[in-house]
Design a protein around this motif. Structure first.
Motif, PDB file in Angstrom:
ATOM      1  N   LEU A 456       6.205  35.038 133.391  1.00 33.67           N
ATOM      2  CA  LEU A 456       5.297  34.262 132.549  1.00 33.67           C
ATOM      3  C   LEU A 456       6.016  33.050 131.974  1.00 33.67           C
ATOM      4  CD1 LEU A 456       2.624  33.852 131.051  1.00 33.67           C
ATOM      5  CD2 LEU A 456       3.414  35.495 129.333  1.00 33.67           C
ATOM      6  N   TYR A 457       7.235  33.238 131.501  1.00 27.21           N
ATOM      7  CA  TYR A 457       7.978  32.119 130.933  1.00 27.21           C
ATOM      8  C   TYR A 457       8.360  31.100 132.002  1.00 27.21           C
ATOM      9  CZ  TYR A 457       8.161  33.555 126.090  1.00 27.21           C
ATOM     10  OH  TYR A 457       7.810  33.827 124.783  1.00 27.21           O
ATOM     11  N   ARG A 458       8.656  31.554 133.190  1.00 23.10           N
ATOM     12  CA  ARG A 458       8.910  30.593 134.266  1.00 23.10           C
ATOM     13  C   ARG A 458       7.666  29.751 134.547  1.00 23.10           C
ATOM     14  NH1 ARG A 458      11.697  35.032 136.571  1.00 23.10           N
ATOM     15  NH2 ARG A 458       9.887  35.517 137.897  1.00 23.10           N
ATOM     16  N   ALA A 459       6.501  30.404 134.528  1.00 23.68           N
ATOM     17  CA  ALA A 459       5.255  29.674 134.758  1.00 23.68           C
ATOM     18  C   ALA A 459       5.007  28.641 133.659  1.00 23.68           C
ATOM     19  CB  ALA A 459       4.079  30.650 134.828  1.00 23.68           C
ATOM     20  N   MET A 460       5.536  28.900 132.480  1.00 28.22           N
ATOM     21  CA  MET A 460       5.397  27.960 131.375  1.00 28.22           C
ATOM     22  C   MET A 460       6.418  26.834 131.434  1.00 28.22           C
ATOM     23  SD  MET A 460       2.835  29.074 129.597  1.00 28.22           S
ATOM     24  CE  MET A 460       3.050  27.918 128.261  1.00 28.22           C
ATOM     25  N   GLY A 461       7.298  26.880 132.427  1.00 25.60           N
ATOM     26  CA  GLY A 461       8.315  25.846 132.563  1.00 25.60           C
ATOM     27  C   GLY A 461       9.599  26.146 131.828  1.00 25.60           C
ATOM     28  N   ASP A 466      13.763  33.047 125.087  1.00 27.06           N
ATOM     29  CA  ASP A 466      14.854  33.089 124.119  1.00 27.06           C
ATOM     30  C   ASP A 466      14.556  34.218 123.135  1.00 27.06           C
ATOM     31  OD1 ASP A 466      16.704  32.745 122.103  1.00 27.06           O
ATOM     32  OD2 ASP A 466      16.547  30.559 122.064  1.00 27.06           O
ATOM     33  N   ASP A 467      15.227  35.337 123.298  1.00 26.27           N
ATOM     34  CA  ASP A 467      14.921  36.499 122.466  1.00 26.27           C
ATOM     35  C   ASP A 467      15.251  36.255 120.992  1.00 26.27           C
ATOM     36  OD1 ASP A 467      14.062  37.852 124.684  1.00 26.27           O
ATOM     37  OD2 ASP A 467      15.984  38.839 125.048  1.00 26.27           O
ATOM     38  N   ALA A 468      16.227  35.389 120.707  1.00 29.02           N
ATOM     39  CA  ALA A 468      16.601  35.111 119.319  1.00 29.02           C
ATOM     40  C   ALA A 468      15.554  34.243 118.636  1.00 29.02           C
ATOM     41  CB  ALA A 468      17.967  34.426 119.271  1.00 29.02           C
ATOM     42  N   CYS A 469      14.934  33.348 119.381  1.00 32.09           N
ATOM     43  CA  CYS A 469      13.915  32.466 118.822  1.00 32.09           C
ATOM     44  C   CYS A 469      12.910  32.148 119.924  1.00 32.09           C
ATOM     45  CB  CYS A 469      14.556  31.182 118.292  1.00 32.09           C
ATOM     46  SG  CYS A 469      13.404  30.087 117.434  1.00 32.09           S
ATOM     47  N   PRO A 470      11.966  33.048 120.182  1.00 31.95           N
ATOM     48  CA  PRO A 470      11.055  32.879 121.321  1.00 31.95           C
ATOM     49  C   PRO A 470      10.274  31.570 121.247  1.00 31.95           C
ATOM     50  CG  PRO A 470      10.911  35.096 120.433  1.00 31.95           C
ATOM     51  CD  PRO A 470      11.730  34.304 119.464  1.00 31.95           C
ATOM     52  N   GLN A 471      10.033  30.999 122.418  1.00 33.33           N
ATOM     53  CA  GLN A 471       9.342  29.717 122.503  1.00 33.33           C
ATOM     54  C   GLN A 471       7.842  29.848 122.261  1.00 33.33           C
ATOM     55  OE1 GLN A 471      11.422  31.201 124.674  1.00 33.33           O
ATOM     56  NE2 GLN A 471      12.440  29.738 126.014  1.00 33.33           N
ATOM     57  N   TYR A 472       7.307  31.060 122.394  1.00 39.24           N
ATOM     58  CA  TYR A 472       5.872  31.275 122.244  1.00 39.24           C
ATOM     59  C   TYR A 472       5.616  32.529 121.416  1.00 39.24           C
ATOM     60  CZ  TYR A 472       5.407  27.750 125.851  1.00 39.24           C
ATOM     61  OH  TYR A 472       5.481  26.574 126.540  1.00 39.24           O
ATOM     62  N   THR A 473       4.424  32.599 120.851  1.00 39.48           N
ATOM     63  CA  THR A 473       3.982  33.821 120.190  1.00 39.48           C
ATOM     64  C   THR A 473       3.429  34.748 121.267  1.00 39.48           C
ATOM     65  OG1 THR A 473       3.530  32.790 118.057  1.00 39.48           O
ATOM     66  CG2 THR A 473       2.278  34.760 118.593  1.00 39.48           C
ATOM     67  N   ASP A 474       4.161  35.822 121.544  1.00 33.71           N
ATOM     68  CA  ASP A 474       3.839  36.716 122.663  1.00 33.71           C
ATOM     69  C   ASP A 474       3.824  38.176 122.240  1.00 33.71           C
ATOM     70  OD1 ASP A 474       6.517  37.234 122.243  1.00 33.71           O
ATOM     71  OD2 ASP A 474       7.207  36.460 124.163  1.00 33.71           O
ATOM     72  N   HIS A 475       3.465  38.421 120.981  1.00 33.82           N
ATOM     73  CA  HIS A 475       3.577  39.750 120.391  1.00 33.82           C
ATOM     74  C   HIS A 475       2.732  40.813 121.085  1.00 33.82           C
ATOM     75  CE1 HIS A 475       0.421  37.355 118.537  1.00 33.82           C
ATOM     76  NE2 HIS A 475      -0.271  38.470 118.462  1.00 33.82           N
ATOM     77  N   CYS A 476       1.621  40.404 121.736  1.00 35.04           N
ATOM     78  CA  CYS A 476       0.796  41.398 122.427  1.00 35.04           C
ATOM     79  C   CYS A 476       1.563  42.072 123.561  1.00 35.04           C
ATOM     80  CB  CYS A 476      -0.477  40.749 122.982  1.00 35.04           C
ATOM     81  SG  CYS A 476      -1.681  40.311 121.712  1.00 35.04           S
ATOM     82  N   PHE A 477       2.573  41.382 124.081  1.00 35.90           N
ATOM     83  CA  PHE A 477       3.398  41.941 125.158  1.00 35.90           C
ATOM     84  C   PHE A 477       4.699  42.548 124.632  1.00 35.90           C
ATOM     85  CE2 PHE A 477       1.574  37.887 127.076  1.00 35.90           C
ATOM     86  CZ  PHE A 477       0.420  38.503 127.517  1.00 35.90           C
ATOM     87  N   THR A 478       5.225  41.985 123.545  1.00 39.23           N
ATOM     88  CA  THR A 478       6.577  42.340 123.105  1.00 39.23           C
ATOM     89  C   THR A 478       6.630  43.069 121.768  1.00 39.23           C
ATOM     90  OG1 THR A 478       6.868  40.228 121.946  1.00 39.23           O
ATOM     91  CG2 THR A 478       7.462  40.298 124.296  1.00 39.23           C
ATOM     92  N   GLY A 479       5.563  42.982 120.952  1.00 39.82           N
ATOM     93  CA  GLY A 479       5.618  43.527 119.602  1.00 39.82           C
ATOM     94  C   GLY A 479       6.391  42.645 118.638  1.00 39.82           C
TER      95      GLY A 479
END
Length: 503
Positions: A456-461, A466-479
């Motif tokens: 998914l992140y590759r598709a976003m370019g 970045d687990d320390a500071c994710p580039q997107y809000t993705d909590h539905c997948f990661t919590g």
């Protein structure tokens, strides 16, 4: 960055009619529900008509109700109605009643507050310094706590919408100017929000500190516009100026436009579901073409989970771009094996269980000529409960498909949302309670695969997440929730849902 990781959570939707149990009774119980859409314009002679057109373009973000508030220099005018924009704001008389050269509008899907007229936005209140109307896309994660505090102090609430909390906070501020009161209110709330507000003299836009919800600035014949998506600018021929920054307020008046930062600068973290599902494909969100991202998602999905097949079939409409990318990457022909009926309303009532079971056929029907005897790859944007997927797979088999391989253009949804997306309690999310093989058996497919989070992140370019500071809000997948969840922490998931419904 502030973040909250919820190991076990439940949905916080304040409406009993739109809770997890009720969702299964409508045609869309197994899909992600759209958020809301906002639009505003200042200084235009046909302000309300322009707003109505903008709301038409944003109709995909909410189909339950629509509203417009205008200001004519002396009086605020309001029209708020259930149903679609075209049903309420196409007649000349309604627009003529919405006098003035400044107006804001809202299309609604309720994630907090029931579908009752007093919850339909924009909400309006008379403050000491003049009137204030507010339209809100998103969800506040401390609204219940603030509401209870306000009520204890004597406030009288008129709705169950978290948007009303913003009005109350602004009204109670000791600051002399309305814009200062508005900022005071924003500094008390947490969660995801894109706001447009209208005062006696100004149009105001605000975006939450993480930039979870989108908001753009446009210009039409020298008049400034605020909108949830660029597609709303396109429909009226407006020029895109820029995205409103996270933690920014823009104030539009006769003197021009002013930018105010109400929160400290931090990395932008927009909701990744805008790209997967919510935004219209022809919109550009935070500089990225939604259509291009969805095609890229299909490409990555094909690289990760390709399969021998005769045709690629999208589950319309949101699965179409990803299916195109999948087909182009694999060389497997793209076919419209499912035809969607666009004239089935979301408010259709199914009186009996037997009729409800036929609901999916009202919205989707198999193109037998395309699928009979074929090995097909079904591409859908997401999988929530799985009940609709069961019906789609069965429909393909009944139409003569020899094999049905299901591919999901997003990672497994294992956590609920608290920012304006209607996801059910965690135990009702199929991916949270079943293994991959268990999900495959449940939906009846020959194979099942999801896009990975790295894909998914590759598709976003992006090279990686970045687990320390994710580039997107993705909590539905990661919590990994990017804000505090005050109401959840205080009440607990079960108690919070009950308290919200009681309000």
């Amino acid at each position: 960055m502030a973040a909250t990781r919820a190991m076990s959570a439940a949905s916080v939707h304040a409406s009993a009619t739109h809770g997890p149990d009720a969702a299964g009774d409508d045609l869309d119980g197994d899909t992600l529900r759209e958020e809301c859409g906002v639009f505003g314009i200042f200084g235009h002679p046909d302000a309300s008509a322009v707003v109505a057109l903008g709301l038409h373009a944003l109709q995909h973000r909410g189909q339950e109700a629509a509203g417009i508030v205008s200001f004519d220099g002396e009086v605020f005018h309001s029209e708020r109605r259930p149903g679609l924009v075209g049903d309420s704001f196409s007649d000349r008389g309604t627009i003529e009643r919405l006098k003035g050269q400044a107006a804001i509008g809202h299309v609604r899907y309720s994630t907090t507050g029931g579908t009752i007229l007093r919850n339909v936005q924009p909400l309006f209140a008379e403050l000491a310094g003049g009137g204030l109307a507010v339209a809100h896309n998103g969800n506040l994660t401390n609204a219940l706590s603030i509401r209870r505090e306000l009520v204890r102090d004597g406030a009288i609430t008129q709705s169950t919408s978290d948007t009303e909390v913003i009005l109350h906070l602004a009204a109670r501020s000791r600051k002399p100017r309305i814009i200062e009161r508005f900022i005071d209110a924003l500094q008390r709330i947490e969660g995801a929000y894109a706001l447009v507000a209208l005062t006696n003299k100004k149009l105001i836009g605000a975006r939450d500190p993480q930039g979870i919800r989108p908001l753009v600035l446009g210009e039409l014949d020298g008049r400034y516009i605020l909108a949830s998506e660029t597609c709303a600018l396109d429909i009226i021929g407006a020029r895109f100026v820029r995205d409103i920054e996270n933690g920014e307020i823009v104030v539009i008046s006769d003197e021009g436009i002013e930018s105010i930062r109400f929160a400290e600068k931090r990395p932008l973290r927009p909701c990744i579901f805008e790209y997967i599902y919510f935004a219209r494909p022809d919109s550009v969100v935070n500089g990225k073409s939604v259509y291009a991202v969805r095609k890229n998602i299909g490409v990555e999905l094909a690289r990760e989970a390709g399969v021998d097949a005769d045709i690629v079939v999208p589950v319309p409409d949101s699965g179409v771009p990803a299916a195109l990318g999948f087909a182009q990457e694999t060389g497997v022909p793209f076919e419209m094996g499912i035809i969607r009926n666009h004239y089935v309303g979301r408010t259709f009532i199914q009186p009996t269980q037997s009729v409800r079971e036929l609901g999916v056929r009202m919205k989707h029907s198999a193109n037998r000529a395309a699928v009979e005897g074929k090995r097909i790859v079904l591409v859908d944007d997401s999988l929530v409960r799985g009940t609709t997927s069961v019906k789609i797979v069965r429909m393909m088999r009944e139409a003569g498909a020899r094999e049905v391989h299901f591919r999901i253009a997003s990672p497994p949804i294992t956590y609920p949302d608290f920012y304006g997306i209607d996801t059910p309690e965690r135990e009702k999310l199929l991916a949270a309670t079943h293994s991959l093989e268990g999900m495959r058996e449940y939906i009846g497919a020959d194979s099942l695969a999801f896009l990975s989070i790295p894909g998914l992140y590759r598709a976003m370019g992006e090279e990686r997440r970045d687990d320390a500071c994710p580039q997107y809000t993705d909590h539905c997948f990661t919590g990994d929730y990017p804000t505090g969840l005050t109401d959840l922490a205080i009440a607990g998931p079960r108690r919070l849902a009950l308290l919200a419904e009681a309000d």
